[in-house]
Design a protein around this motif. Structure first.
Motif, PDB file in Angstrom:
ATOM      1  N   ALA A  79     -61.692 -12.040  55.486  1.00 41.91           N
ATOM      2  CA  ALA A  79     -61.257 -13.416  55.341  1.00 41.91           C
ATOM      3  C   ALA A  79     -61.871 -14.088  54.118  1.00 41.91           C
ATOM      4  O   ALA A  79     -62.094 -15.283  54.098  1.00 41.91           O
ATOM      5  N   VAL A  80     -62.167 -13.296  53.063  1.00 40.28           N
ATOM      6  CA  VAL A  80     -62.657 -13.887  51.826  1.00 40.28           C
ATOM      7  C   VAL A  80     -61.489 -14.088  50.870  1.00 40.28           C
ATOM      8  O   VAL A  80     -60.453 -13.450  50.994  1.00 40.28           O
ATOM      9  N   ALA A  81     -61.686 -14.998  49.892  1.00 41.81           N
ATOM     10  CA  ALA A  81     -60.596 -15.286  48.970  1.00 41.81           C
ATOM     11  C   ALA A  81     -60.381 -14.124  48.008  1.00 41.81           C
ATOM     12  O   ALA A  81     -59.261 -13.826  47.628  1.00 41.81           O
TER      13      ALA A  81
ATOM     14  N   ILE B 272     -57.731  -9.528  45.170  1.00 46.22           N
ATOM     15  CA  ILE B 272     -57.596 -10.611  46.123  1.00 46.22           C
ATOM     16  C   ILE B 272     -57.098 -10.115  47.458  1.00 46.22           C
ATOM     17  O   ILE B 272     -56.398  -9.107  47.559  1.00 46.22           O
ATOM     18  N   ASN B 273     -57.521 -10.822  48.486  1.00 49.93           N
ATOM     19  CA  ASN B 273     -57.108 -10.534  49.844  1.00 49.93           C
ATOM     20  C   ASN B 273     -55.612 -10.801  49.920  1.00 49.93           C
ATOM     21  O   ASN B 273     -55.176 -11.925  49.866  1.00 49.93           O
ATOM     22  N   GLY B 274     -54.817  -9.775  49.997  1.00 48.69           N
ATOM     23  CA  GLY B 274     -53.372  -9.971  50.039  1.00 48.69           C
ATOM     24  C   GLY B 274     -52.658  -9.023  49.106  1.00 48.69           C
ATOM     25  O   GLY B 274     -51.567  -8.575  49.402  1.00 48.69           O
ATOM     26  N   ALA B 275     -53.274  -8.726  47.973  1.00 48.78           N
ATOM     27  CA  ALA B 275     -52.666  -7.759  47.062  1.00 48.78           C
ATOM     28  C   ALA B 275     -53.750  -6.786  46.653  1.00 48.78           C
ATOM     29  O   ALA B 275     -54.265  -6.831  45.547  1.00 48.78           O
TER      30      ALA B 275
ATOM     31  N   TYR C 193     -57.177  -8.434  39.149  1.00 49.52           N
ATOM     32  CA  TYR C 193     -56.930  -9.783  38.635  1.00 49.52           C
ATOM     33  C   TYR C 193     -58.019 -10.164  37.642  1.00 49.52           C
ATOM     34  O   TYR C 193     -59.187  -9.817  37.819  1.00 49.52           O
TER      35      TYR C 193
END
Lengths: 671, 380, 417
Positions: free
Chosen positions: B265-267, B282-285, B290
């Motif tokens: 749950a970190v950015a 990033i959390n999500g990709a 990045y």
């Protein structure tokens, strides 16, 4: 602390005067008399008798039921129409917070405690609970805690964070009134009350059963109460810790849930639900116990699969600890946790299903008598089944992410709590009323009461399933017109039906009140054994004498009372049950061998004084630390007073038995 | 009206009240003050106990006939340990007077306690002719005082020495000590539990000896003094921007935690790769590297910082420069982690209050000492 | 046989219609609303459909189990009612039957658990993400920001900040990164996916994907304080081309009002009254310095909605109050998916022949809001009662604007399109 003493060295002095039926204290050596009154308000205020305390628990819980009910009706009125203005948003938030808090902590739990207090010692053949003064303390603390909690309405507003009181919304920044402080301290007080009560009842069951009353001969109600007490014993410390963290954060600047200091607000959710989920079983299991008494009585056959019912109750108690995070499927726990808790939650449906099957099979092949108590018990089977199967739909975690925090959940748990727990408690009222008060509640009014509640519950909470699945979230002070959809059966329609249903329930409860009133005024006494009952509490007078049993019965079987009344005889090569004794004969046989000296715990001032000091301290935490000091001083005084006082008043406090047959405490009862 | 026990305490109340007045009036200075406070406390306690005894009729022990009518002197005195303890106390008084004040104070407490016990014992032992009754009376009067006080003393006698021991032992040593002590307690209790026939005296003896040993260890540790416990200096913008002195940096990073509790749950996960590049995932990709992160303002941003290079590195966030209220140009804000050892990771939480436009310097993440590597922070 | 027992039996005879018992539950399943905007059984995207696929059979199973139990109880009540038969044999159960009845639910639940676990992990898939949108909750509205980079086929060159309405391209796996600035909220667009809590200090992800252009309503579903019920949201799905148009418009230059117009006066009123909290991108003072909102000084959450493109949205104030009139709103909601995008992109200028007249703009509501926001939406914004927050507001206070100022502001805001 032995409560029954039979001193051999100090024979009672028999006086010549056989007349006095009133107990008088002996010449006092101190300035205060030890309270020994057996009649009048003092006998209630200072009593340690589990039956009097049970009745007081019941009366107070009923009062809070009405309070919580009025809150519910206001909520339903507000939601009857879109963008309604019966309640302001702030007041609505306080209302649903206090409705839940009141119903859970001030009605269902203490009402179950009322039955447990009254009937658990009777069902195991004991003369009182193990720690009678702690029992009294528990009741008074519950009463004062409940009053304390509700005084918040008049002192700046009640708690407005929901009964789950999620942080950080419960912090002083986001809930600046004292409402949450009242809620925290109020729950601490009632929590202490429940905790001491649970220890008391556990010790009572484990240590004070009558000869022959093995664990596997205990009535199911006692069993379920025992499981509940263990749940309380382990669950309450968790919420106590959580409440302390919250109150330190609000009152003393701690930062346990402050995100800016690196805290994770999910800590509160975990703590709350580790308590909160077992709490569900704390609420429902006593009711399971009650209907497991009622169904066999009116089916005229033993509970089907007694062992399975008992062990599934215990299994629910165990597995109930491993499922708390199913309240948090949308909280962002991550897929692994969600999957694990999802499957664990499904597991708990198995023992619950076992119970439902067993109750149904208890009816199977019976000789069913549809008294009001029986109707309520059958109502529990039906309504709880509906609540149970909808529960499985949100054990499926993906499905739950659509349903959680909608009215579907509200419908689900009200079927469980109102349809399961409250209906069960009502079954208990009708079943045990003649035992507690010696009079039968009116059956005609009773059946009206049942049908109104039954239809009311389905009308109120049934539509909520539809409302939730069609997208109405819960805890919304207003719902917008935009939400309703089209068609005749739109959400506005179902909201109106639900509101109508809630008033139907209210009328049902009102009929119960009228029934109680009518019954109290009627002179006709109930027969000794009106239901042809099966368990030990019926082998004594109605209402029971202060010492419960003239002689402690010896137990030979499950359903002891039934087996004393009926015996199997062979008629034409067939086994047939034949009534061999009436209840009066059974009781007379027991009375004939009455124990000579029965020492009961004596009334005491200290439980009520000690209980009174705690809300003072709680007000002190909220308003002024000087009050805290004053409360602690009273607390200290009461604790030392309690410690100095022996549990049993000396023989000299009472008049000796008037004749050989009766005991000193019997005089106390009838005096 | 007045019960046997209450008479004793009413007498004691009166005596201490009189003493309070006398001492208060005649003695001055610090000693007088403490003595007066002590005596007032004694008066209040005696009065409380006396009142409770009156209220409870000595805990309701049957006293149909007044104690005076019984032959109080029928029995000789029983055994008593209080004279001995009183003597120990007096000896302590003398020792304390010439050595340490703390010994003196402890001796005073022992003398007062022994005096009270002796008083009550000698009183109750001849209160009536009935020995059983006398014993009961004694218990009723003293147990409500003794149990809480003794309980507190025993708990203190365990907690205090242990805390001294933990403070005195080195960091790892105290860990071992804690394990050893708890294992010892567990083993002892298990052994005792397995021998139900064990005499009460034996068990009490074991308990007393262990307690004494514990106190001994505690005293020794307390005398030895506690180990040096470092206070970490605050992380300042100077530290983060690499402008602080070597010594200061050394002090901040020495023994800093290298552990992570919030892993999910970190950015974003910001990594220094083994070839010394600074990249963000990033959390999500998870698969994309990045070099720009869009960060919501006025919100705590958690970043997991992982150091896979061969040098210890810290992660610094440049958090902008804002004009001060008086219009002068402010200095650059920054926040950072402590230095993270190679192969370790740490959570870094920072917060941007204002959009990038409001700052005269850009927002970014970088690792001091790692030249040319930077992750831009976009704050709309 | 004693007297009470015979009483009981007559009572039993009087109430024989036990089949009634089943009626209640069954009747409730009969009717549901049509087109309820938050209906969880009308999935409009693959994620919601996955949930629907696993949930529906469970509901049917639940219904069947409930009906079996109710019918069994009803049958037993009729069959075994007291007809004066002998007291039944005192049997204590049948262990084999018991074990069978324990295993049966276990099998059913095992069957349910397999697709459940599979779907849990499927919904957490992230490797095909084609667009990332940050979603941040605060009392009592949602902020969306679109990071720079690719979103589907569209390249976003500078960050976009908007609120209330989440605009996303269709058929594109979008990943929401959800967090909160104050208390816990929960983001929920029922027709696209389940809920995900927005927890301060944590960042949670939620997949969103819509099949067709359209508007999907939602609501904050974690109780978040006073105006929780007025914290709503919507998702708008557009074709990729329409989404490109939307992005271009969002990132377009600031259009200063024509000098001397009411809107130009409105600009200075805006700077004086609103700009402390509300950002309008590109707005500059007379001396050319940018006007930068400073909400972290005045608001607990530290932000206020960005108003740069207010009139491209269909509702305001936590997506609670419509900017569109009733008729235009209905038209938009009922628009066929092929026409939806074109209508939506006009915003409040829907059906505006010249791009100036605004037949679809519901001015009364915005006017009422500007008169006193707290009267329409309860907020913690009483300036005399802010001790607990150190003088900061939670929500928008009453600015005590006069009618002229309101006219000017509305004229100015109508240009924010």
């Amino acid at each position: 602390m032995a409560i029954i003493e039979r001193p051999s060295a100090a024979p009672a002095v028999v006086t010549d005067d056989a007349a006095p039926a009133v107990v008088t204290p002996s010449a006092a050596l101190g300035i205060f008399h030890r309270p020994v009154a057996s009649t009048g308000w003092k006998s209630w205020l200072f009593t340690v008798d589990h039956k009097k305390l049970g009745i007081m628990y019941g009366v107070v819980a009923m009062f809070f039921f009405l309070v919580g009910g009025v809150e519910a009706l206001l909520i339903r009125l507000q939601l009857a129409a879109p963008d309604n203005t019966v309640l302001s948003a702030g007041l609505y938030n306080e209302m649903f917070t206090m409705h839940a808090t009141t119903m859970v902590f001030l009605f269902v739990m203490p009402m179950a405690a009322a039955f447990a207090n009254y009937f658990l010692p009777l069902q195991i053949g004991a003369r009182d609970v193990a720690f009678p003064r702690i029992n009294a303390f528990g009741f008074w603390l519950f009463l004062f805690g409940g009053i304390f909690l509700n005084t918040s309405w008049f002192l700046g507003g009640a708690a407005d964070g929901g009964w789950f009181m999620y942080s950080p919304n419960s912090s002083a920044l986001f809930s600046p009134t004292n409402g949450v402080d009242f809620w925290v301290m109020g729950l601490q007080l009632t929590g202490i009350a429940s905790l001491v009560g649970s220890i008391n009842l556990i010790v009572t069951v484990l240590n004070m059963r009558a000869p022959g009353m093995t664990l596997m001969r205990m009535p199911v109600f006692t069993w379920m109460v025992l499981v509940v007490q263990f749940l309380l014993l382990f669950a309450l410390p968790v919420i106590t810790v959580a409440l302390f963290l919250l109150s330190f954060q609000r009152n003393f600047g701690a930062t346990f849930f402050d995100v800016n200091q690196g805290a994770d607000p999910l800590l509160w959710q975990h703590l709350f639900w580790i308590f909160g989920h077992p709490e569900v079983y704390i609420i429902i299991l006593p009711s399971f116990g009650i209907i497991s008494e009622v169904l066999p009585t009116f089916a005229r056959k033993p509970l089907f699969g007694y062992k399975f019912v008992v062990f599934s109750g215990a299994a629910i108690g165990f597995v109930g600890w491993g499922v708390w995070a199913h309240h948090m499927f949308a909280s962002g726990l991550g897929p692994v946790s969600v999957a694990v808790f999802s499957v664990a939650t499904m597991l708990i449906a198995i023992p619950t299903g076992v119970k439902i099957c067993n109750w149904t099979l208890t009816l199977w092949g019976g000789k069913l008598q549809f008294t009001t108590a029986m109707m309520f018990a059958i109502g529990v089977i039906v309504l709880f089944t509906i609540g149970g199967v909808t529960g499985v739909t949100h054990a499926v975690a993906p499905s739950d992410t659509q349903q959680t925090d909608t009215y579907h959940i509200v419908g689900h748990f009200h079927y469980v709590i109102v349809g399961g727990a409250v209906m069960g408690l009502f079954a208990g009222f009708y079943f045990w009323w003649p035992k507690m008060f010696g009079k039968l509640l009116n059956e005609r009014l009773g059946l009206w009461n049942f049908w109104l509640m039954f239809f009311g519950i389905n009308m109120t909470f049934g539509p909520m399933h539809i409302l939730g699945l069609q997208g109405q979230p819960r805890r919304m002070a207003v719902w917008p017109d935009k939400l309703t959809g089209d068609g005749f059966f739109d959400l506005a329609f179902w909201n109106k039906i639900a509101t109508l249903g809630s008033f139907t329930i209210a009328v049902g409860v009102l009929l119960f009140m009228i029934n109680v009133f009518v019954t109290a005024r009627k002179a006709e006494k109930a027969p000794l054994d009106p239901w042809d009952a099966r368990t030990l509490e019926w082998i004594t007078a109605s209402p029971p004498k202060e010492h419960n049993f003239d002689s402690i019965p010896t137990i030979h079987a499950l359903d002891e009372f039934f087996h004393r009344k009926y015996e199997e005889v062979e008629v034409d090569g067939q086994h047939k049950l034949v009534r061999v004794r009436t209840a009066e004969e059974v009781l007379a046989a027991e009375e004939a061998k009455a124990d000579a000296h029965i020492h009961l715990p004596s009334p005491s001032y200290w439980p009520i004084v000690l209980a009174f000091s705690l809300p003072i301290m709680a007000y002190g935490v909220i308003f002024n630390l000087m009050l805290l000091v004053a409360g602690s001083a009273l607390l200290l005084l009461a604790m030392y007073g309690w410690a100095l006082e022996p549990s049993v008043a000396d023989d000299s406090d009472y008049d000796p038995p008037a004749d050989g047959g009766s005991t000193s405490k019997e005089l106390a009862t009838h005096g | 009206m007045f019960t046997t026990g209450s008479k004793l305490f009413i007498g004691a109340t009166v005596v201490s009240l009189v003493s309070t007045i006398v001492v208060g009036a005649t003695t001055g200075g610090a000693i007088g003050m403490s003595a007066t406070i002590g005596l007032i406390t004694a008066t209040v306690v005696f009065a409380l106990v006396a009142g409770l005894n009156v209220a409870n009729r000595d805990g309701n022990v049957t006293v149909d006939t007044p104690a005076e009518s019984t032959g109080a002197a029928d029995r000789g005195p029983g055994q008593s340990m209080w004279p001995m303890i009183m003597a120990v106390g007096l000896a302590g008084l003398v020792v304390g007077a010439v050595s340490k004040p703390v010994v003196f104070k402890a001796a005073v407490v022992v003398i007062l306690a022994a005096g009270l016990e002796w008083l009550v014992q000698s009183y109750t032992s001849r209160a009536t002719a009935d020995a059983a009754y006398n014993k009961k009376l004694h218990q009723r009067l003293l147990h409500p005082l003794e149990f809480p006080v003794l309980g507190t003393v025993v708990i203190a006698a365990v907690v205090y020495p242990l805390s001294r021991l933990f403070l005195a032992a080195p960091k790892e040593g105290s860990l071992i000590a804690a394990i050893v002590v708890s294992v010892l307690i567990f083993v002892t209790i298990t052994l005792i539990a397995r021998r139900p026939g064990l005499g009460k005296g034996t068990v009490a003896g074991i308990g007393a000896v262990s307690l004494l040993a514990l106190v001994g260890i505690g005293v020794a540790s307390a005398v030895g003094g506690q180990r040096h416990i470092e206070v970490h200096p605050e992380i300042t913008a100077a530290v983060c921007l690499g402008e602080a002195s070597e010594a200061e940096l050394e002090e901040i990073d020495h023994l800093a935690s290298q552990q992570v509790s919030l892993g999910s749950a970190v950015a974003a996960t910001v990594k220094i790769t083994s070839d010394d590049r600074l990249v963000a995932f990033i959390n999500g990709a998870p698969a994309v590297e990045y070099h720009e992160l869009t960060v919501a303002r006025a919100s705590n941003v958690n970043v997991l910082f992982r150091n896979e290079s061969s040098e210890p590195r810290r992660l610094t966030a440049r958090l902008g420069t804002f004009a001060a209220a008086d219009g002068t140009a402010g200095s650059e804000n920054a926040d950072c982690t402590t230095a993270v050892d190679p192969g370790k990771e740490l959570i870094f939480t920072f917060r941007v209050s204002k959009p990038a436009l409001a700052s005269s310097t850009p927002y970014s993440l970088f690792a001091p000492g790692l030249e040319g590597q930077e992750i831009k922070l976009l704050v709309p | 046989m004693d007297r009470s027992e015979s009483n009981v039996r007559t009572l039993g005879r009087k109430t024989k219609q036990y089949a009634w018992l089943a009626a209640g539950a069954a009747a409730l399943l009969a009717g549901c609303a049509k087109d309820a905007p938050q209906d969880t059984f009308r999935p409009a995207g693959p994620n919601a459909r996955d949930i629907d696929t696993v949930a529906r059979p469970v509901f049917w199973t639940a219904l069947v189990v409930a009906v079996i139990v109710v019918v069994a109880v009803g049958y037993a009540m009729w069959k075994y009612r007291d007809r004066g038969q002998d007291i039944p044999e005192q049997t204590h159960g049948n262990p084999k039957l018991e074990i069978a009845l324990t295993i049966l639910p276990a099998i059913i639940l095992a069957a349910i658990s397999v697709p459940t676990v599979a779907t849990v992990f499927k919904l957490d898939k992230k490797d095909d993400t084609a667009c990332i949108i940050n979603v941040t909750g605060q009392q009592w509205w949602w902020e969306y920001d679109y990071p720079t980079g690719k979103c589907g086929d569209v390249e976003i060159t500078e960050p976009i900040v908007t609120s209330g309405e989440l605009v996303l391209p269709i058929d594109t796996p979008v990943l929401l990164r959800i967090t909160s600035r104050d208390v816990i909220h929960s983001y929920w667009i029922p027709r696209l996916n389940g809920k995900r809590d927005a927890v301060p200090g944590r960042l949670h992800t939620l997949r969103m994907q819509a099949d067709e252009p359209g508007i999907y309503m939602g609501q904050c579903t974690e109780f978040c304080g006073l105006s929780h019920s007025r914290m709503r949201e919507a998702a708008i799905s557009l074709t990729m081309a329409d989404f490109q148009t939307w992005v271009d418009n969002q990132t377009a230059e600031y259009s200063a009002p024509e000098a001397g117009s009411l809107a130009a006066i409105g600009e200075s009123t805006y700077i004086a009254q609103c700009s402390k909290c509300h950002q309008v991108n590109g707005l500059a003072n007379a001396d050319g310095t940018p006007v930068l909102a400073d909400p972290d000084q005045y608001v607990v959450s530290g932000v206020a909605p960005n108003l740069s493109k207010l009139m491209t949205r269909t509702a305001f104030a936590g997506w609670t109050f419509d900017l569109l009139t009733e008729e235009c709103r209905d038209e938009l909601w009922r628009a066929p998916s092929a026409e939806f995008g074109a209508l939506y992109l006009q915003g409040v200028y829907m059906h505006s022949p010249d791009g100036v007249a605004t037949p679809c703009f519901d001015e009364a509501r915005l006017r009422e809001w500007l008169r006193d926001p707290t009267a329409m939406k309860p907020m913690f914004a009483d300036p005399t009662n802010l001790e607990s927050t150190g003088g900061k507001y939670r929500g928008m206070p009453n600015l005590n604007l006069n009618e002229d100022q309101i006219d000017e502001l509305i004229a100015y805001l109508l240009d924010r399109k």
